[in-house]
Enzyme design. Structure first.
Site, mmCIF file in Angstrom:
data_model
loop_
_atom_site.group_PDB
_atom_site.id
_atom_site.type_symbol
_atom_site.label_atom_id
_atom_site.label_comp_id
_atom_site.label_asym_id
_atom_site.label_seq_id
_atom_site.Cartn_x
_atom_site.Cartn_y
_atom_site.Cartn_z
ATOM 1 N N GLY A 1 0.987 -1.370 0.006
ATOM 2 C CA GLY A 1 -0.239 -0.049 0.763
ATOM 3 C C GLY A 1 0.763 1.331 0.125
ATOM 4 N NE ARG B 1 14.197 16.156 -2.517
ATOM 5 C CZ ARG B 1 14.760 17.234 -1.233
ATOM 6 N NH1 ARG B 1 14.455 16.606 -0.396
ATOM 7 N NH2 ARG B 1 14.869 18.757 -1.767
ATOM 8 N NE ARG C 1 -1.140 -4.935 -0.773
ATOM 9 C CZ ARG C 1 -1.565 -3.765 0.076
ATOM 10 N NH1 ARG C 1 -3.119 -3.437 -1.244
ATOM 11 N NH2 ARG C 1 -1.635 -3.107 0.586
ATOM 12 N N GLY D 1 5.649 -1.813 3.598
ATOM 13 C CA GLY D 1 4.724 -2.607 4.977
ATOM 14 C C GLY D 1 6.173 -3.766 5.127
ATOM 15 C CG ASP D 2 4.767 -7.217 8.171
ATOM 16 O OD1 ASP D 2 5.649 -7.852 8.607
ATOM 17 O OD2 ASP D 2 3.525 -8.595 8.739
ATOM 18 C CB THR E 1 2.538 0.620 5.727
ATOM 19 O OG1 THR E 1 1.402 0.149 6.229
ATOM 20 C CG2 THR E 1 3.390 0.619 7.291
ATOM 21 C CG ASP F 1 -1.746 -0.665 7.773
ATOM 22 O OD1 ASP F 1 -2.580 0.395 7.480
ATOM 23 O OD2 ASP F 1 -1.522 -1.264 6.932
ATOM 24 C CG ASP G 1 1.808 -2.750 9.627
ATOM 25 O OD1 ASP G 1 2.671 -2.471 9.203
ATOM 26 O OD2 ASP G 1 1.328 -3.797 9.256
ATOM 27 N NE ARG H 1 -2.603 -5.131 5.094
ATOM 28 C CZ ARG H 1 -2.368 -5.582 4.058
ATOM 29 N NH1 ARG H 1 -1.038 -6.977 4.471
ATOM 30 N NH2 ARG H 1 -1.878 -4.962 2.916
HETATM 31 P P1 ADP Z 1 2.939 -4.451 2.400
HETATM 32 O O1 ADP Z 1 3.574 -4.183 2.430
HETATM 33 O O2 ADP Z 1 2.377 -2.554 3.023
HETATM 34 O O3 ADP Z 1 2.937 -4.501 3.899
HETATM 35 P P2 ADP Z 1 1.482 -6.555 1.291
HETATM 36 O O4 ADP Z 1 1.295 -7.719 2.883
HETATM 37 O O5 ADP Z 1 0.511 -6.460 0.398
HETATM 38 O O6 ADP Z 1 2.080 -4.871 1.825
HETATM 39 O O7 ADP Z 1 3.001 -6.958 0.848
HETATM 40 C C1 ADP Z 1 3.921 -6.059 -0.688
HETATM 41 C C2 ADP Z 1 3.803 -6.981 -1.314
HETATM 42 O O8 ADP Z 1 4.483 -7.908 -0.763
HETATM 43 C C3 ADP Z 1 3.444 -8.171 -1.554
HETATM 44 O O9 ADP Z 1 2.536 -8.471 -3.049
HETATM 45 C C4 ADP Z 1 4.405 -9.335 -2.086
HETATM 46 O O10 ADP Z 1 4.893 -8.874 -3.672
HETATM 47 C C5 ADP Z 1 5.753 -9.328 -1.336
HETATM 48 N N1 ADP Z 1 5.533 -10.329 -0.134
HETATM 49 C C6 ADP Z 1 4.675 -10.141 1.226
HETATM 50 N N2 ADP Z 1 4.715 -11.146 1.937
HETATM 51 C C7 ADP Z 1 5.831 -11.544 1.358
HETATM 52 C C8 ADP Z 1 6.612 -13.073 1.413
HETATM 53 N N3 ADP Z 1 6.036 -13.905 2.540
HETATM 54 N N4 ADP Z 1 7.500 -13.329 0.624
HETATM 55 C C9 ADP Z 1 8.053 -12.956 -0.054
HETATM 56 N N5 ADP Z 1 7.066 -11.335 -0.934
HETATM 57 C C10 ADP Z 1 5.878 -10.682 0.642
HETATM 58 O O1 F6P Z 2 -1.692 -1.537 4.015
HETATM 59 C C1 F6P Z 2 -2.079 -0.202 4.015
HETATM 60 C C2 F6P Z 2 -3.927 -0.532 3.664
HETATM 61 O O2 F6P Z 2 -3.651 0.631 3.171
HETATM 62 C C3 F6P Z 2 -4.204 -1.030 4.713
HETATM 63 O O3 F6P Z 2 -4.986 0.260 5.712
HETATM 64 C C4 F6P Z 2 -5.462 -1.485 4.417
HETATM 65 O O4 F6P Z 2 -6.475 -2.994 4.961
HETATM 66 C C5 F6P Z 2 -5.130 -1.451 2.786
HETATM 67 O O5 F6P Z 2 -4.069 -1.297 2.503
HETATM 68 C C6 F6P Z 2 -5.864 -1.496 1.570
HETATM 69 O O6 F6P Z 2 -5.516 -2.340 0.223
HETATM 70 P P1 F6P Z 2 -5.881 -1.388 -1.076
HETATM 71 O O7 F6P Z 2 -5.538 -0.122 -1.186
HETATM 72 O O8 F6P Z 2 -5.604 -3.341 -1.847
HETATM 73 O O9 F6P Z 2 -7.685 -1.851 -0.916
#
Ligand code: ADP
Ligand code: F6P
Length: 319
Positions: free
Chosen positions: A11, A21, A72, A102-103, A126, A128, A130, A172
């Site tokens: 996200g 930057r 994603r 993020g995570d 992020t 969040d 989190d 989330r």
């Molecule tokens: P955020 O980084 O904001 O937490 P996501 O959880 O959707 O968002 O993760 C973003 C992207 O990071 C995923 O679409 C994927 O490409 C990669 N990713 C997430 N979890 C894993 C994992 N366990 N192993 C490898 N890549 C991951």
């Molecule tokens: O991780 C950021 C976030 O905005 C969360 O707070 C929310 O659950 C999710 O992403 C929404 O994802 P999307 O933009 O794919 O609807």
């Protein structure tokens, strides 16, 4: 290290541009060649990797979103996909990768490093908040201020009409956006996934408050903390109040980053490049108070987020 790449993933979050930057200009100042990756891990796999200059990051410090775009990429969870990405980086001679996300994104960076030896540095980006290892993530402050703006506006109209407002916010599985915005907006109730609550009890309290002359309330509902329609029905039936529901949705993800997020962006980006320069990799950067630190990526990801129950309880006293 002489050749590095930067990507944003997951996200998007306000401050990502300011951080790109900071990374680009810090790296250039150290004589590095800098590459941007289009749309996170998707772009890595598809070889959408392009050179960046100081001009590439002009006029973006104040803009939400990410000029590198984000995505994603579920296939990145498979080692075969990561192998393709690693090969592309190695073919281009890119020695280090900065991942802003993020995570999930940082978990992806760790996997790329564990499986294929890519040198990575993760920057927590992020809304969040989190990630357990850092006090704050990039974008959280801006998102909370956006929610605060909405709470202020809702309070005006709820007060005029003696109504109860339920405002649903993102996060989330993490209640931090609700917690911080709720406290600073003076919300009467803050519902988060981390703390169980009794909605019947809350509805009865709203009823009693109404009888005593307090006729308007704000309930901040975090994502993952309950069904808004059920909550709305219970509160209106028990309290007899006119309950209105609002959701901010993706408005929380955009907008011009606050001072706090821009400062964090600058410090995180600068630190990430220092780490790559000194060959200190497979790290994440974070903040504790005003201090910026780095930590082993595996250790950081293994930490469990600690919900700030003390300030949650404080909110109940102050509201
Ligand atoms: P955020 O980084 O904001 O937490 P996501 O959880 O959707 O968002 O993760 C973003 C992207 O990071 C995923 O679409 C994927 O490409 C990669 N990713 C997430 N979890 C894993 C994992 N366990 N192993 C490898 N890549 C991951
Ligand atoms: O991780 C950021 C976030 O905005 C969360 O707070 C929310 O659950 C999710 O992403 C929404 O994802 P999307 O933009 O794919 O609807």
């Amino acid at each position: 290290m002489k050749k590095i790449a930067i990507l944003t993933s997951g996200g998007d979050a306000p401050g990502m541009n300011a951080c790109i930057r900071a990374c680009v200009r810090s790296a250039l100042s150290k004589g590095m060649e800098v590459y941007g990756v289009d749309r996170g891990y998707k772009g890595l796999v598809k070889n959408k990797i392009f050179p960046m200059t100081s001009q590439s990051v002009c006029e973006i410090i104040h803009r939400g979103g990410t000029i590198l775009k984000s995505a994603r990429c579920l296939e990145f969870k498979e080692t075969e996909t990561r192998k393709i990405a690693a090969e592309k980086l190695k073919t281009l001679g890119i020695e280090g990768l900065v991942v802003i996300g993020g995570d999930g994104s940082i978990t992806g960076a760790k996997a790329l490093s564990d499986d294929y030896g890519i040198n990575v540095v993760g920057i927590p980006g992020t809304i969040d908040n989190d990630l357990a290892y850092t006090d704050f993530t990039l974008g959280f402050d801006t998102a909370v201020n956006t929610v605060l703006w909405a709470i202020n506006a809702l309070r005006d109209t709820m007060t005029s009409h003696d109504r109860v407002s339920i405002i649903k916010v993102m996060g989330r599985h993490c209640g931090d956006i609700a917690l911080y915005a709720g406290i600073c907006g003076g919300a009467e109730y803050i519902l988060v996934p981390e703390v169980p609550y009794d909605i019947q009890k809350i509805a009865n309290e709203i009823k009693k408050n109404k009888e005593r002359g307090k006729t308007a309330s704000i309930i901040v509902l975090a994502e993952g903390a309950g069904n808004e329609q059920e909550i709305k029905t219970i509160v209106s039936v028990i309290s007899g109040a006119d309950v209105k529901f609002s959701t901010l949705g993706h408005i929380q993800r955009g907008g011009t980053p606050t001072m706090a997020d821009r400062m964090l962006a600058a410090k995180f980006g600068f630190k990430a490049i220092e780490l790559l320069e000194s060959g200190k990799t497979n790290r994440v950067v974070g903040c504790r108070g005003k201090e910026i630190f780095d930590m082993d990526i595996t250790e950081a990801l293994s930490m469990k987020k600690n919900f700030e129950k003390k300030i949650y309880d404080m909110a109940a006293v102050l509201s």
